[in-house]
Design a protein around this motif. Structure first.
Motif, short mmCIF file in Angstrom:
data_model
loop_
_atom_site.label_atom_id
_atom_site.label_comp_id
_atom_site.label_asym_id
_atom_site.label_seq_id
_atom_site.Cartn_x
_atom_site.Cartn_y
_atom_site.Cartn_z
N SER A 189 0.81 -1.21 0.00
CA SER A 189 0.00 0.00 0.00
C SER A 189 0.84 1.26 0.00
N GLN A 190 2.14 1.11 0.31
CA GLN A 190 3.06 2.25 0.36
C GLN A 190 3.90 2.39 -0.92
N ILE A 191 3.58 1.56 -1.92
CA ILE A 191 4.34 1.57 -3.17
C ILE A 191 3.40 1.90 -4.33
N ALA A 192 3.78 2.86 -5.14
CA ALA A 192 3.05 3.18 -6.37
C ALA A 192 3.96 2.83 -7.54
N PHE A 193 3.52 1.87 -8.36
CA PHE A 193 4.28 1.44 -9.53
C PHE A 193 3.52 1.92 -10.75
N VAL A 194 4.04 2.94 -11.40
CA VAL A 194 3.35 3.58 -12.52
C VAL A 194 4.04 3.16 -13.81
N ARG A 195 3.30 2.47 -14.66
CA ARG A 195 3.86 1.96 -15.90
C ARG A 195 3.31 2.73 -17.09
N ASP A 196 3.61 2.26 -18.30
CA ASP A 196 3.16 2.95 -19.50
C ASP A 196 1.72 2.58 -19.87
N LYS A 197 1.05 1.86 -19.00
CA LYS A 197 -0.37 1.55 -19.20
C LYS A 197 -1.08 1.72 -17.87
N VAL A 198 -2.32 2.11 -17.93
CA VAL A 198 -3.12 2.32 -16.72
C VAL A 198 -3.68 0.98 -16.29
N ASP A 199 -3.52 0.65 -15.02
CA ASP A 199 -4.03 -0.62 -14.49
C ASP A 199 -5.52 -0.48 -14.18
N ALA A 200 -6.33 -0.54 -15.22
CA ALA A 200 -7.78 -0.42 -15.09
C ALA A 200 -8.44 -1.04 -16.31
N LEU A 247 -2.86 10.42 -17.30
CA LEU A 247 -3.60 9.78 -16.20
C LEU A 247 -2.65 8.95 -15.33
N SER A 248 -1.75 8.22 -15.96
CA SER A 248 -0.80 7.40 -15.20
C SER A 248 0.05 8.25 -14.26
N VAL A 249 0.61 9.34 -14.77
CA VAL A 249 1.48 10.15 -13.92
C VAL A 249 0.67 10.88 -12.85
N THR A 250 -0.57 11.21 -13.15
CA THR A 250 -1.44 11.80 -12.13
C THR A 250 -1.67 10.83 -10.99
N LEU A 251 -1.94 9.57 -11.33
CA LEU A 251 -2.14 8.55 -10.30
C LEU A 251 -0.88 8.36 -9.46
N GLY A 252 0.28 8.39 -10.11
CA GLY A 252 1.52 8.20 -9.37
C GLY A 252 1.86 9.37 -8.47
N LEU A 253 1.70 10.59 -8.98
CA LEU A 253 2.05 11.77 -8.19
C LEU A 253 1.08 11.99 -7.03
N ALA A 254 -0.22 11.91 -7.30
CA ALA A 254 -1.21 12.20 -6.26
C ALA A 254 -1.24 11.12 -5.19
N ARG A 272 1.28 10.01 -3.64
CA ARG A 272 2.29 10.41 -2.65
C ARG A 272 2.76 9.19 -1.84
N ALA A 273 2.99 8.09 -2.56
CA ALA A 273 3.45 6.86 -1.92
C ALA A 273 4.90 7.03 -1.47
N PRO A 274 5.27 6.47 -0.32
CA PRO A 274 6.65 6.57 0.16
C PRO A 274 7.67 6.02 -0.83
N LEU A 275 7.27 5.04 -1.65
CA LEU A 275 8.09 4.59 -2.77
C LEU A 275 7.25 4.73 -4.03
N THR A 276 7.67 5.64 -4.90
CA THR A 276 6.95 5.89 -6.15
C THR A 276 7.87 5.57 -7.31
N ILE A 277 7.41 4.67 -8.18
CA ILE A 277 8.22 4.20 -9.31
C ILE A 277 7.53 4.57 -10.61
N PHE A 278 8.23 5.28 -11.47
CA PHE A 278 7.72 5.61 -12.80
C PHE A 278 8.55 4.84 -13.83
N ASP A 279 7.93 3.86 -14.45
CA ASP A 279 8.62 3.04 -15.44
C ASP A 279 8.19 3.49 -16.83
N GLU A 280 8.87 4.51 -17.36
CA GLU A 280 8.58 5.05 -18.69
C GLU A 280 7.12 5.46 -18.85
#
Length: 302
Positions: free
Chosen positions: A77-88, A139-146, A148-156
């Motif tokens: 719950s403390q990790i946000a893994f943001v990829r090049d596709k939205v997990d939805a 949308l992906s980067v919005t989900l990752g930034l907002a 505010r996870a203690p570990l936030t990962i942006f994979d391209e």
């Protein structure tokens, strides 16, 4: 919130006979912005997937915040893994995707999410399937930034954004990190664009660690030596050479390692020019060299 630290020991990830990550030892302190660099197939995404608890390691240990993240609800719950596709689901509306994120992310900032929606001009009522690639990236980067996870990962995750939107994203990363420190890992091929954000750089090649250093320290390790071919060859003799190019009688050779005042004086005396090597160029040289991990280890005296 200062972020989560990361530690791997002898981490190996295999897919059948393919070794994606090979006995990787890595320690990342909490509360920094890291750049993770590597060519296609270098093992970056596999490494990030294990750190984000999307899959388990084949062998070795992984610790995020001092704990194994895999099937660990408290850490996940403390990790946000943001990829090049939205997990939805494609049928989900942007508004419902954001609402779901708000229920799942303990540090979700709804006000910040609204500001990002406005900045990226996201259509809240559209379904995911109706979004352009750029809008999906926004949308992906919005989900990752907002989050505010203690570990936030942006994979391209931001590759689909146009240039103005990418630079807006970089601004948001830096400004929100300064206001709300956490651990951020940016995996990217756009090294020159985003490199100024990195406090530390991690380079992997063929599943192995090639370099892990503070960004400025890594930049100073490479020098381009340019001048008459014979003089260049004499100057670089005995040094770690990463690559060389020649046009007529002029040669430019990239070397790895520090230069002192005596070296610089000798270069001037023989008519050589010493120039910096950009982070992207240094990355290209390091990952293009056969046995690059061994070369870097030798140069660093490890």
């Amino acid at each position: 919130m200062t972020g989560l630290g990361i530690s791997t020991r002898d981490l190996t990830i295999r897919y059948g006979d393919t070794v994606a990550v090979d006995s990787l030892d890595l320690t990342l302190a909490p509360g920094k912005i890291y750049g993770l660099l590597g060519r296609n197939g270098s093992g970056k995404t596999s490494l990030l997937a294990v750190l984000a608890a999307f899959r388990s390691a084949t062998s070795g240990t992984v610790r995020v915040g001092g704990e194994d993240p895999f099937e660990n609800a408290a850490i996940m719950s403390q990790i946000a893994f943001v990829r090049d596709k939205v997990d939805a689901q494609d049928s989900d509306k942007v508004s419902s995707i954001l609402d779901l994120a708000a229920t799942l992310r303990p540090n979700w900032d709804a006000g910040y999410a609204e500001r990002l929606i406005e900045r990226f001009d996201l259509p809240r009522r559209k379904r995911l399937s109706a979004l352009s690639r750029g809008m999906k990236s926004a949308l992906s980067v919005t989900l990752g930034l907002a989050a505010r996870a203690p570990l936030t990962i942006f994979d391209e995750a931001y590759l689909g954004l146009d240039a103005p939107s990418r630079y807006a994203f970089y601004d948001e990363v830096l400004n929100d990190y300064l206001a709300h420190p956490r651990t951020i890992v940016l995996s990217t091929h756009l090294i020159e664009e985003v490199g100024s954000l990195f406090e530390e750089v991690v380079i992997v090649h063929r599943g192995r660690l090639v370099a892990h250093e503070e960004s400025e320290a890594l930049r100073t390790r490479g020098t381009a030596v340019t001048g008459p071919a014979a003089a260049v060859d004499a100057f670089v003799a005995g040094r770690t050479v990463l690559g060389s190019q020649q046009l007529g009688g002029t040669r430019s050779t990239t070397i790895l390692g520090p230069l002192d005042d005596t070296d610089r004086a000798a270069a001037r005396t023989t008519g050589l020019e010493l120039g910096p090597v950009g982070l992207q160029d240094l990355f290209v040289h390091l990952t293009a060299t056969a046995g690059s991990a061994e070369i870097v280890d030798k140069e660093a005296g490890r």
